[in-house]
Design a protein around this motif. Structure first.
Motif, mmCIF file in Angstrom:
data_model
loop_
_atom_site.group_PDB
_atom_site.id
_atom_site.type_symbol
_atom_site.label_atom_id
_atom_site.label_comp_id
_atom_site.label_asym_id
_atom_site.label_seq_id
_atom_site.Cartn_x
_atom_site.Cartn_y
_atom_site.Cartn_z
ATOM 1 N N LEU A 174 0.856 -1.182 0.000
ATOM 2 C CA LEU A 174 0.000 0.000 0.000
ATOM 3 C C LEU A 174 0.890 1.230 0.000
ATOM 4 C CD1 LEU A 174 -2.614 -1.080 2.717
ATOM 5 C CD2 LEU A 174 -2.899 -1.127 0.240
ATOM 6 N N GLY A 175 0.588 2.195 -0.868
ATOM 7 C CA GLY A 175 1.383 3.423 -0.902
ATOM 8 C C GLY A 175 0.876 4.382 -1.954
ATOM 9 N N ASP A 176 1.268 5.611 -1.851
ATOM 10 C CA ASP A 176 0.898 6.640 -2.832
ATOM 11 C C ASP A 176 1.993 6.688 -3.892
ATOM 12 O OD1 ASP A 176 0.059 8.774 -4.265
ATOM 13 O OD2 ASP A 176 0.198 10.240 -2.638
ATOM 14 N N LEU A 177 1.694 6.179 -5.088
ATOM 15 C CA LEU A 177 2.691 6.076 -6.144
ATOM 16 C C LEU A 177 2.700 7.285 -7.085
ATOM 17 C CD1 LEU A 177 2.150 2.316 -7.145
ATOM 18 C CD2 LEU A 177 3.803 3.261 -5.533
ATOM 19 N N ASP A 178 1.603 8.037 -7.124
ATOM 20 C CA ASP A 178 1.510 9.119 -8.116
ATOM 21 C C ASP A 178 1.089 10.457 -7.509
ATOM 22 O OD1 ASP A 178 -1.054 8.507 -7.445
ATOM 23 O OD2 ASP A 178 -1.676 7.843 -9.444
ATOM 24 N N GLY A 179 1.265 10.611 -6.213
ATOM 25 C CA GLY A 179 0.929 11.885 -5.588
ATOM 26 C C GLY A 179 -0.559 12.124 -5.445
ATOM 27 N N GLY A 180 -1.348 11.067 -5.459
ATOM 28 C CA GLY A 180 -2.797 11.210 -5.330
ATOM 29 C C GLY A 180 -3.324 10.381 -4.185
ATOM 30 N N ARG A 181 -4.181 9.442 -4.532
ATOM 31 C CA ARG A 181 -4.763 8.596 -3.507
ATOM 32 C C ARG A 181 -3.860 7.393 -3.215
ATOM 33 N NH1 ARG A 181 -10.726 7.251 -5.479
ATOM 34 N NH2 ARG A 181 -9.495 6.495 -7.270
ATOM 35 N N LEU A 182 -4.205 6.688 -2.151
ATOM 36 C CA LEU A 182 -3.459 5.493 -1.780
ATOM 37 C C LEU A 182 -3.652 4.425 -2.849
ATOM 38 C CD1 LEU A 182 -1.770 4.567 0.711
ATOM 39 C CD2 LEU A 182 -3.827 3.411 1.522
ATOM 40 N N ASP A 183 -2.562 3.802 -3.261
ATOM 41 C CA ASP A 183 -2.591 2.792 -4.314
ATOM 42 C C ASP A 183 -2.265 1.412 -3.750
ATOM 43 O OD1 ASP A 183 -2.941 4.629 -6.601
ATOM 44 O OD2 ASP A 183 -0.946 5.331 -5.996
ATOM 45 N N LEU A 184 -2.763 0.414 -4.463
ATOM 46 C CA LEU A 184 -2.393 -0.964 -4.199
ATOM 47 C C LEU A 184 -1.369 -1.396 -5.240
ATOM 48 C CD1 LEU A 184 -5.819 -2.730 -3.478
ATOM 49 C CD2 LEU A 184 -3.996 -2.316 -1.846
ATOM 50 N N LEU A 185 -0.239 -1.900 -4.799
ATOM 51 C CA LEU A 185 0.790 -2.382 -5.701
ATOM 52 C C LEU A 185 0.876 -3.898 -5.593
ATOM 53 C CD1 LEU A 185 3.171 -1.917 -7.654
ATOM 54 C CD2 LEU A 185 4.654 -1.704 -5.634
ATOM 55 N N LEU A 186 0.523 -4.583 -6.699
ATOM 56 C CA LEU A 186 0.595 -6.031 -6.761
ATOM 57 C C LEU A 186 1.820 -6.433 -7.574
ATOM 58 C CD1 LEU A 186 -3.155 -6.814 -7.594
ATOM 59 C CD2 LEU A 186 -2.084 -6.458 -5.370
ATOM 60 N N VAL A 187 2.656 -7.251 -6.984
ATOM 61 C CA VAL A 187 3.897 -7.653 -7.634
ATOM 62 C C VAL A 187 3.729 -9.078 -8.168
ATOM 63 C CG1 VAL A 187 6.359 -8.031 -7.355
ATOM 64 C CG2 VAL A 187 5.222 -6.188 -6.086
ATOM 65 N N GLN A 188 3.922 -9.247 -9.440
ATOM 66 C CA GLN A 188 3.838 -10.566 -10.059
ATOM 67 C C GLN A 188 5.247 -11.101 -10.280
ATOM 68 O OE1 GLN A 188 1.050 -12.540 -11.055
ATOM 69 N NE2 GLN A 188 2.752 -13.977 -11.115
ATOM 70 N N SER A 189 5.579 -12.192 -9.587
ATOM 71 C CA SER A 189 6.904 -12.761 -9.748
ATOM 72 C C SER A 189 6.981 -13.526 -11.060
ATOM 73 C CB SER A 189 7.220 -13.706 -8.588
ATOM 74 O OG SER A 189 6.287 -14.756 -8.534
ATOM 75 N N ILE A 190 8.038 -13.302 -11.825
ATOM 76 C CA ILE A 190 8.231 -13.959 -13.112
ATOM 77 C C ILE A 190 9.518 -14.767 -13.049
ATOM 78 C CG2 ILE A 190 8.552 -13.648 -15.587
ATOM 79 C CD1 ILE A 190 7.084 -10.999 -15.337
ATOM 80 N N PRO A 191 9.428 -16.087 -13.042
ATOM 81 C CA PRO A 191 10.652 -16.914 -12.947
ATOM 82 C C PRO A 191 11.477 -16.765 -14.237
ATOM 83 C CG PRO A 191 8.748 -18.279 -13.391
ATOM 84 C CD PRO A 191 8.207 -16.915 -13.149
ATOM 85 N N TYR A 192 12.773 -16.833 -14.055
ATOM 86 C CA TYR A 192 13.680 -16.742 -15.210
ATOM 87 C C TYR A 192 14.405 -18.079 -15.368
ATOM 88 C CZ TYR A 192 12.955 -11.725 -15.129
ATOM 89 O OH TYR A 192 12.400 -10.460 -15.163
#
Length: 305
Positions: free
Chosen positions: A287-305
């Motif tokens: 959870l965090g403000d990524l663009d100077g607006g409202r609180l954002d949800l950041l979902l990280v998708q792991s991609i195996p290499y």
């Protein structure tokens, strides 16, 4: 002279009453277990997939025992020996880097248990200088604060308590009693601890090996600790009728106090459901403000290499 004799007799009578009280334990705090309800195989395996450090994943049936520290389910095993189920630890804790600070253990019971005896039928399967502690925990607070009674290295039997860690890799063990014993390897024996008030009595096969006074921990759960191969057959925790009544009253009051605390706090209400199909969250959601607006949800998708 008569007064002195009367006082002496009274003291002897009080001692007899205390001793008799400890041996008339007719109340089971913990249902006697011989591990017969455990299915043979790895003990304490997770019931489903997941990452325990991020997700709550229930374990398979453990007969009311909680895993405190574990070297993996392959080390703890429920086995059938001569027609009887046993709980076995088959690893060597000395082979891991956390060997002096994190000990494989399981626990059960209630932190309100105060005065009781715990008896364990145990078979040490290794008896060398490499072998480390195996035995019973009592008046257990958490994974760093408890009493331990059992077998140590070589032919040592020991009573000690742990009060956390005093610094980086500086352990908080304090020995209350230590002596050699003549029990050969792979011989089944009984360990018994009687903890009433500040008096702690430890017995091996009914022989008293330690009687000490210590009030570091006045109450707590019971547990099993194993740092080298050992077999546990039976465990029972008993107390007197008066102590059981006192415990049940204290437990009832604790439930009342807990209900009052819950009533003072607002109940959570479901606001919205978010579906992440196609995005996933792997093991990270932020959870965090990524663009100077409202609180954002950041979902990280792991991609195996």
């Amino acid at each position: 002279m008569k007064a002195c004799i009367a006082i002496l007799c009274l003291g002897i009578l009080q001692s007899c009453v205390i001793a008799a009280d400890n041996w008339t334990e007719n109340a089971l705090l913990y249902h006697h277990t011989d591990f017969s309800r455990l299915e043979p195989g790895n003990f304490g395996e997770l019931a489903g997939p997941g990452f325990p450090e991020y997700h709550h994943v229930p374990r398979k049936f453990t007969d009311e025992w909680n895993i405190v520290n574990n070297r993996g389910p392959e080390k703890w095993k429920a086995l059938e020996i001569d027609g009887h189920r046993t709980l076995n630890y088959l690893g060597y804790n000395s082979s891991v880097w956390t060997k002096d600070f994190t000990y494989p253990m399981i626990c059960t019971g209630d932190s309100l248990w105060s005065n009781y005896s715990v008896e364990v039928q145990i078979t040490p399967l290794s008896r060398t200088d490499v072998a480390d502690w195996r035995g019973v925990l009592f008046r257990y607070q958490d994974g760093r604060y408890y009493y331990f009674f059992g077998f140590g290295k070589g032919r040592e039997i020991i009573l000690q308590y742990r009060d956390g860690e005093k610094g980086f890799r500086e352990e908080g063990w304090h020995v209350l009693g230590s002596r050699e014993h003549s029990i050969p390897a792979e011989q089944t024996c009984h360990l018994r601890v009687e903890a009433y008030g500040s008096r702690i009595t430890c017995r091996v096969n009914r022989e008293t090996v330690f009687t000490v006074s210590d009030k570091r921990y006045p109450s707590g759960k019971v547990g099993l600790l194993a740092c080298s191969p050992v077999r546990f057959h039976e465990v029972s925790v008993r107390t007197t009728g008066a102590e059981e009544t006192a415990y049940l009253e204290q437990k009832g009051q604790q439930e009342i106090d807990l209900a009052k605390l819950r009533a003072q706090n607002p109940r959570p209400v479901l606001w919205k459901r978010l579906y992440t199909s196609g995005f996933g969250a792997a093991r990270a959601l932020r959870l965090g403000d990524l663009d100077g607006g409202r609180l954002d949800l950041l979902l990280v998708q792991s991609i195996p290499y």
